[in-house]
Design a protein around this motif. Structure first.
Motif, PDB file in Angstrom:
ATOM      1  N   SER A  96      11.670  -9.490  48.367  1.00  0.00           N
ATOM      2  CA  SER A  96      11.038  -8.289  48.921  1.00  0.00           C
ATOM      3  C   SER A  96       9.670  -8.674  49.472  1.00  0.00           C
ATOM      4  O   SER A  96       9.017  -9.584  48.968  1.00  0.00           O
ATOM      5  N   SER A 114       5.720  -3.706  58.472  1.00  0.00           N
ATOM      6  CA  SER A 114       7.110  -4.128  58.372  1.00  0.00           C
ATOM      7  C   SER A 114       7.408  -4.353  56.895  1.00  0.00           C
ATOM      8  O   SER A 114       6.675  -5.075  56.217  1.00  0.00           O
ATOM      9  N   ARG A 116      10.408  -5.138  53.735  1.00  0.00           N
ATOM     10  CA  ARG A 116      11.723  -5.623  53.317  1.00  0.00           C
ATOM     11  C   ARG A 116      11.783  -5.451  51.806  1.00  0.00           C
ATOM     12  O   ARG A 116      10.947  -5.999  51.083  1.00  0.00           O
ATOM     13  N   GLU A 179      15.349  -2.820  55.281  1.00  0.00           N
ATOM     14  CA  GLU A 179      14.297  -3.209  56.212  1.00  0.00           C
ATOM     15  C   GLU A 179      13.817  -1.945  56.904  1.00  0.00           C
ATOM     16  O   GLU A 179      14.630  -1.123  57.324  1.00  0.00           O
TER      17      GLU A 179
END
Length: 190
Positions: A96, A114, A116, A179
Protein backbone atom coordinates in the motif's frame (compact mmCIF):
# COMPACT_ATOMS: atom_id res chain seq x y z
CA UNK A 1 22.16 14.22 0.61
CA UNK A 2 19.40 11.58 0.48
CA UNK A 3 15.84 12.35 -0.66
CA UNK A 4 14.73 12.08 2.98
CA UNK A 5 17.41 14.56 4.07
CA UNK A 6 16.36 16.96 1.32
CA UNK A 7 12.71 16.58 2.35
CA UNK A 8 13.55 17.18 6.03
CA UNK A 9 15.59 20.31 5.20
CA UNK A 10 12.89 21.70 2.88
CA UNK A 11 10.18 21.09 5.47
CA UNK A 12 12.25 22.80 8.18
CA UNK A 13 12.96 25.87 6.05
CA UNK A 14 9.41 26.22 4.74
CA UNK A 15 7.67 25.61 8.06
CA UNK A 16 9.64 28.42 9.66
CA UNK A 17 8.98 30.73 6.68
CA UNK A 18 5.21 30.08 6.59
CA UNK A 19 4.89 30.29 10.38
CA UNK A 20 6.73 33.63 10.39
CA UNK A 21 4.73 35.00 7.42
CA UNK A 22 1.49 34.08 9.19
CA UNK A 23 2.69 35.75 12.40
CA UNK A 24 2.26 32.55 14.42
CA UNK A 25 4.36 31.95 17.50
CA UNK A 26 5.57 28.43 18.18
CA UNK A 27 2.89 28.10 20.87
CA UNK A 28 0.22 29.58 18.59
CA UNK A 29 0.96 27.19 15.74
CA UNK A 30 1.17 24.25 18.15
CA UNK A 31 -2.29 25.07 19.50
CA UNK A 32 -3.79 25.55 16.01
CA UNK A 33 -2.26 22.32 14.70
CA UNK A 34 -2.81 20.18 17.77
CA UNK A 35 0.84 19.15 17.93
CA UNK A 36 3.41 19.88 20.59
CA UNK A 37 5.59 22.98 20.59
CA UNK A 38 8.59 20.65 20.89
CA UNK A 39 7.61 18.82 17.71
CA UNK A 40 7.41 22.09 15.78
CA UNK A 41 10.83 23.11 17.11
CA UNK A 42 12.31 19.75 16.09
CA UNK A 43 10.82 20.06 12.60
CA UNK A 44 12.06 23.65 12.16
CA UNK A 45 15.55 22.53 13.24
CA UNK A 46 15.42 19.56 10.80
CA UNK A 47 15.96 17.16 13.71
CA UNK A 48 12.93 14.96 12.93
CA UNK A 49 10.92 13.67 10.04
CA UNK A 50 7.27 13.97 11.19
CA UNK A 51 4.48 11.56 10.36
CA UNK A 52 2.11 12.28 7.49
CA UNK A 53 -0.62 13.05 10.04
CA UNK A 54 1.52 15.63 11.83
CA UNK A 55 2.54 17.21 8.52
CA UNK A 56 -1.11 17.44 7.41
CA UNK A 57 -2.13 19.03 10.74
CA UNK A 58 0.61 21.65 10.44
CA UNK A 59 -0.20 22.39 6.78
CA UNK A 60 -3.90 22.75 7.65
CA UNK A 61 -3.09 25.07 10.57
CA UNK A 62 -0.92 27.23 8.31
CA UNK A 63 -3.49 27.18 5.50
CA UNK A 64 -0.95 25.91 2.98
CA UNK A 65 -0.68 22.70 1.01
CA UNK A 66 1.78 19.97 1.89
CA UNK A 67 3.34 20.75 -1.48
CA UNK A 68 4.29 24.22 -0.25
CA UNK A 69 5.79 22.78 2.92
CA UNK A 70 7.86 20.32 0.89
CA UNK A 71 9.32 23.05 -1.38
CA UNK A 72 8.13 22.02 -4.83
CA UNK A 73 9.25 24.38 -7.57
CA UNK A 74 6.37 26.51 -8.84
CA UNK A 75 6.18 28.54 -12.02
CA UNK A 76 3.68 31.37 -12.64
CA UNK A 77 1.30 29.69 -15.16
CA UNK A 78 2.03 26.00 -15.63
CA UNK A 79 3.96 23.74 -13.33
CA UNK A 80 4.85 20.23 -14.46
CA UNK A 81 5.75 17.72 -11.80
CA UNK A 82 7.77 14.83 -13.26
CA UNK A 83 6.85 11.37 -11.96
CA UNK A 84 10.12 11.13 -10.05
CA UNK A 85 9.24 14.31 -8.09
CA UNK A 86 6.02 12.80 -6.68
CA UNK A 87 6.52 12.40 -2.93
CA UNK A 88 5.75 9.03 -1.37
CA UNK A 89 4.17 9.98 1.96
CA UNK A 90 3.71 6.45 3.33
CA UNK A 91 3.91 2.82 2.34
CA UNK A 92 3.56 -0.62 3.86
CA UNK A 93 5.44 -3.87 3.38
CA UNK A 94 2.34 -5.33 1.69
CA UNK A 95 2.53 -2.66 -1.03
CA UNK A 96 0.00 0.00 0.00
CA UNK A 97 1.20 3.54 -0.64
CA UNK A 98 0.17 7.13 -1.20
CA UNK A 99 1.91 9.75 -3.32
CA UNK A 100 1.43 13.50 -3.30
CA UNK A 101 1.36 14.24 -7.04
CA UNK A 102 0.96 18.03 -7.11
CA UNK A 103 -0.55 20.89 -5.19
CA UNK A 104 -1.35 24.58 -5.46
CA UNK A 105 -3.14 27.43 -3.67
CA UNK A 106 -6.63 28.03 -5.11
CA UNK A 107 -7.32 30.26 -3.03
CA UNK A 108 -6.45 27.79 -0.29
CA UNK A 109 -4.32 24.67 -0.68
CA UNK A 110 -5.39 22.26 -3.42
CA UNK A 111 -3.64 18.87 -3.60
CA UNK A 112 -3.69 15.93 -6.04
CA UNK A 113 -2.88 12.48 -4.63
CA UNK A 114 -2.38 8.98 -5.99
CA UNK A 115 -3.30 6.13 -3.62
CA UNK A 116 -2.78 2.37 -3.68
CA UNK A 117 -4.30 0.22 -0.93
CA UNK A 118 -3.51 -3.47 -0.80
CA UNK A 119 -6.19 -6.00 0.24
CA UNK A 120 -6.98 -5.80 3.96
CA UNK A 121 -5.24 -2.46 4.46
CA UNK A 122 -6.55 1.02 5.14
CA UNK A 123 -5.72 4.51 6.34
CA UNK A 124 -7.52 6.82 8.77
CA UNK A 125 -7.54 10.61 8.90
CA UNK A 126 -8.36 13.08 11.62
CA UNK A 127 -10.95 15.75 10.75
CA UNK A 128 -9.64 18.59 8.59
CA UNK A 129 -10.73 22.23 9.04
CA UNK A 130 -14.34 23.08 8.11
CA UNK A 131 -14.61 23.81 4.42
CA UNK A 132 -12.08 21.11 3.45
CA UNK A 133 -13.39 18.87 0.68
CA UNK A 134 -12.04 15.63 -0.73
CA UNK A 135 -12.84 14.23 -4.18
CA UNK A 136 -11.97 10.61 -4.89
CA UNK A 137 -11.95 8.64 -8.15
CA UNK A 138 -11.36 4.88 -7.97
CA UNK A 139 -9.51 3.45 -10.98
CA UNK A 140 -9.10 -0.16 -9.74
CA UNK A 141 -10.73 -2.32 -7.07
CA UNK A 142 -13.46 -1.23 -4.68
CA UNK A 143 -12.75 1.32 -1.98
CA UNK A 144 -14.65 1.36 1.29
CA UNK A 145 -14.91 5.03 2.29
CA UNK A 146 -15.88 5.58 5.93
CA UNK A 147 -17.08 9.05 7.00
CA UNK A 148 -18.30 9.54 10.57
CA UNK A 149 -18.62 5.77 10.93
CA UNK A 150 -20.84 5.29 7.84
CA UNK A 151 -19.38 2.98 5.18
CA UNK A 152 -19.71 3.88 1.49
CA UNK A 153 -18.55 1.39 -1.18
CA UNK A 154 -16.88 3.14 -4.13
CA UNK A 155 -16.33 0.66 -7.02
CA UNK A 156 -13.98 0.99 -9.98
CA UNK A 157 -14.94 3.95 -12.15
CA UNK A 158 -17.01 5.64 -9.43
CA UNK A 159 -16.19 8.88 -7.64
CA UNK A 160 -17.07 10.35 -4.25
CA UNK A 161 -16.88 13.77 -2.68
CA UNK A 162 -17.35 14.85 0.93
CA UNK A 163 -16.56 17.58 3.41
CA UNK A 164 -13.62 16.19 5.35
CA UNK A 165 -14.24 17.99 8.67
CA UNK A 166 -15.16 14.69 10.35
CA UNK A 167 -13.16 11.52 11.05
CA UNK A 168 -12.78 9.54 7.85
CA UNK A 169 -10.88 6.56 6.54
CA UNK A 170 -10.23 4.53 3.42
CA UNK A 171 -10.18 0.72 3.43
CA UNK A 172 -9.70 -2.10 0.96
CA UNK A 173 -11.98 -5.01 1.91
CA UNK A 174 -11.54 -6.71 -1.48
CA UNK A 175 -9.11 -9.24 -2.91
CA UNK A 176 -7.38 -6.91 -5.38
CA UNK A 177 -5.48 -3.63 -4.87
CA UNK A 178 -7.48 -0.40 -4.79
CA UNK A 179 -6.06 2.43 -6.86
CA UNK A 180 -7.54 5.90 -6.62
CA UNK A 181 -6.84 9.53 -7.29
CA UNK A 182 -7.79 12.10 -4.66
CA UNK A 183 -8.06 15.89 -4.69
CA UNK A 184 -8.11 17.79 -1.39
CA UNK A 185 -9.23 21.42 -1.21
CA UNK A 186 -8.43 23.21 2.06
CA UNK A 187 -9.81 26.68 2.82
CA UNK A 188 -7.26 29.47 3.30
CA UNK A 189 -6.11 30.13 6.88
CA UNK A 190 -8.02 32.88 8.64
Amino acid sequence: MTDLDHLTQSLARNLKRWRTERGFTLDGLAARAGVSRGMIIQIEQARTNPSVGTTVKIADALGVSITRLLDFDETPKVRLVPAERAVRMWSTEAGSSTYLLAGTQAPGPLELWSWRLMPGEGSSSDPHPSGTFELIHVTAGELTLIVEGAEHPVPTGASATFEANAPHSYRNDGAEPVEMTMVISVPPAR
